[in-house]
Design an enzyme around this catalytic site. Structure first.
Site, PDB file in Angstrom:
ATOM      1  N   ASP A 130      -1.357 -13.274   2.250  1.00 32.33           N
ATOM      2  CA  ASP A 130      -0.446 -14.071   1.191  1.00 32.33           C
ATOM      3  C   ASP A 130      -0.136 -12.687  -0.392  1.00 32.33           C
ATOM      4  OD1 ASP A 130      -0.002 -15.899   2.694  1.00 32.33           O
ATOM      5  OD2 ASP A 130      -1.153 -17.246   1.900  1.00 32.33           O
ATOM      6  N   LEU A 131       1.282 -12.070   0.177  1.00 32.19           N
ATOM      7  CA  LEU A 131       1.275 -11.047  -1.345  1.00 32.19           C
ATOM      8  C   LEU A 131       1.121 -11.274  -2.613  1.00 32.19           C
ATOM      9  CD1 LEU A 131       2.419  -8.371  -1.122  1.00 32.19           C
ATOM     10  CD2 LEU A 131       4.137  -8.634  -1.644  1.00 32.19           C
ATOM     11  N   ASP A 132      -0.424 -10.718  -3.016  1.00 33.74           N
ATOM     12  CA  ASP A 132       0.365 -11.178  -4.797  1.00 33.74           C
ATOM     13  C   ASP A 132      -0.764 -12.270  -4.652  1.00 33.74           C
ATOM     14  OD1 ASP A 132       0.585  -8.147  -4.962  1.00 33.74           O
ATOM     15  OD2 ASP A 132       2.671  -8.643  -5.706  1.00 33.74           O
ATOM     16  N   LYS A 133      -1.988 -13.412  -3.546  1.00 33.75           N
ATOM     17  CA  LYS A 133      -1.947 -14.892  -4.087  1.00 33.75           C
ATOM     18  C   LYS A 133      -3.446 -14.835  -3.672  1.00 33.75           C
ATOM     19  CE  LYS A 133       2.739 -16.503  -3.442  1.00 33.75           C
ATOM     20  NZ  LYS A 133       3.602 -17.593  -2.478  1.00 33.75           N
TER      21      LYS A 133
END
EC number: 3.5.1.10
Length: 289
Positions: free
Chosen positions: A227-230
């Site tokens: 999950d991008l940037d999570k």
């Protein structure tokens, strides 16, 4: 075991007697406990410990210590890891266009602020080769396109494996890594991005932040996940700005904040101060080591 500092990170269901059982185990093996940090998440009934030990005078080998520790760990359902103080981690830094994080990491590493060996700099552009060369670090230019993404990642894997890389730092590497790549290096990839700017993702975030008149500039360092940037957040910081701030000053303040946040996150990882639990990173404070 030769004189060295040994650090155990432990996660398990919370229960009575944990501290007594763990400390007694190490006492019986002849270790001197230098520090013992604990945290209990009551909502999840989960216990966390970081314990640092001095191995002076112990006769036990590493393999015997880890085998014996299993007799304690298995019944109590420990998830654990151990680091020996003489093990220096090998690091790879990935970059694209911007140099501030790269400069800062290489300088800190050279001056002893980060206990690691930077083995290489990898980039999808050739722009920052001169920075790596200034510090005598091998630079690998591996261009990428939609059609060659998996081939390029395969090249990166070969470099990482050949150099026994322990930690990958995305110091503004402006490419999305594949889920397969990220999962193969789970909790071993640290990324930095501008936080407190959630409405300004993508290109030129500071230009749009300027247009909106933001009052805070921030940065977040986290472990990379699918999950991008999570991913689990390791460190964050913010700086106040005002209406007099221009796009140029916002970029400068943002860059300075990114450098500090990324350096702290990398240091925490290298010092074995982090236990990941779900999507949270439990970061134990430094104890003077």
């Amino acid at each position: 075991m030769k004189s060295q500092i040994v650090t155990f990170l432990i996660k398990c269901p919370d229960q009575k007697g944990l501290v007594a059982k763990i400390t007694s185990f190490f006492y019986d093996k002849g270790f001197n406990i230098l520090s013992c940090q604990q945290y209990v998440n009551a909502l999840e009934n989960t216990y966390f410990m970081r314990i640092r030990l001095n191995a002076d005078g112990t006769e036990i080998s590493k393999s015997a210590l880890e085998k014996d520790f299993l007799s304690l760990a298995n019944p109590l359902e420990f998830t654990w890891s151990v680091n020996y103080g003489n093990e220096t981690q090998n690091v790879a830094i990935m970059v694209s266009h911007t140099s501030h994080n790269l400069y800062d990491l290489l300088e800190r590493s050279r001056e002893g602020g980060l206990n690691c060996c930077v083995k290489m700099v990898i980039s999808n552009h050739d722009k920052l080769r001169y920075v790596a060369e200034m510090f005598g670090i091998p630079f690998y230019h591996l261009p990428i396109s939609k059609e060659t993404k998996l081939q390029q990642e395969a090249q990166i894997r070969e470099l990482l494996e050949a150099n026994q890389i322990d930690l990958i730092i995305m110091a503004r590497y402006m490419q999305v890594l594949s889920s397969g790549f990220i999962n193969d290096y789970k909790e071993r990839i640290i990324n930095i991005h501008h936080s407190s700017l959630p409405a300004f993702q993508g290109a030129n975030p500071y230009e749009r932040a300027y247009q909106r008149g933001v009052k805070l500039i921030g940065a977040t360092a986290h472990y990379a996940t699918e999950d991008l940037d999570k991913g689990p957040i390791i460190d964050q910081d913010v700086k106040h700005v005002n209406h007099e701030s221009t796009t140029k000053t916002l970029k400068r303040i943002g860059a300075d904040t990114e450098k500090l946040v990324l350096a702290r996150a990398v240091k925490y990882h290298l010092n074995n101060q982090i236990i990941v639990s779900g999507n949270r990173a439990i970061v134990f404070p430094e104890t003077g080591e």
